[in-house]
Design a protein around this motif. Structure first.
Motif, short mmCIF file in Angstrom:
data_model
loop_
_atom_site.label_atom_id
_atom_site.label_comp_id
_atom_site.label_asym_id
_atom_site.label_seq_id
_atom_site.Cartn_x
_atom_site.Cartn_y
_atom_site.Cartn_z
N PRO A 130 0.84 -1.20 0.00
CA PRO A 130 0.00 0.00 0.00
C PRO A 130 0.88 1.25 0.00
O PRO A 130 1.85 1.34 0.77
CB PRO A 130 -0.80 -0.14 1.29
N SER A 146 0.81 5.11 -5.59
CA SER A 146 -0.09 5.19 -4.43
C SER A 146 -1.07 4.03 -4.42
O SER A 146 -2.28 4.21 -4.27
CB SER A 146 -0.86 6.53 -4.45
N ASN A 150 -3.34 0.91 -3.47
CA ASN A 150 -4.12 0.52 -2.29
C ASN A 150 -4.69 -0.88 -2.54
O ASN A 150 -4.71 -1.37 -3.67
CB ASN A 150 -5.20 1.55 -1.98
#
Length: 117
Positions: free
Chosen positions: A13, A84, A86
């Motif tokens: 993450p 970024s 996730n």
């Protein structure tokens, strides 16, 4: 015709991964290129697309500002830079080619991306 994805795997993450798709067997510069993804139990969804001359791109709202699609018509490749990351980005990612003139559609075999800590 072949579309071969690479670069998938495991990412943390907040981390980054870069996917590549190598095309062969057709006139790459005549094809709109896209990345799709399919998570377990979900429908396949469009992630990003790029026009033949790289003049225009589009992104799913969920990846806007984090992912960047690019292409190199000289090398017959399309890339997806994913930043970024996730856990919701976990999916099989597919490369798709759509012929502007031929109206034909080709798919790659997919590459798994898993985001977890």
């Amino acid at each position: 015709v072949q579309l071969v994805e690479s670069g998938g795997g495991w990412g943390q993450p907040g981390g980054s991964l870069r996917l590549s798709c190598a095309a062969s067997g057709f006139t790459f510069s005549d094809y709109y290129m896209s990345w799709y993804r399919q998570a377990p139990g979900k429908e396949r969804e469009l992630v990003a697309g790029i026009t033949t001359g790289s003049g225009s791109t589009k992104y799913a709202d969920s990846v806007m500002g984090r992912f960047t699609i690019s292409r190199d018509n000289a090398k017959n490749t399309v890339n997806l830079q994913m930043n970024s990351l996730n856990p919701e980005d976990t999916a099989v990612y597919y490369c798709q080619a759509y012929g502007i003139l031929s109206r034909r559609t080709f798919w790659g075999q997919g590459t798994q991306v898993t985001v977890s800590s």
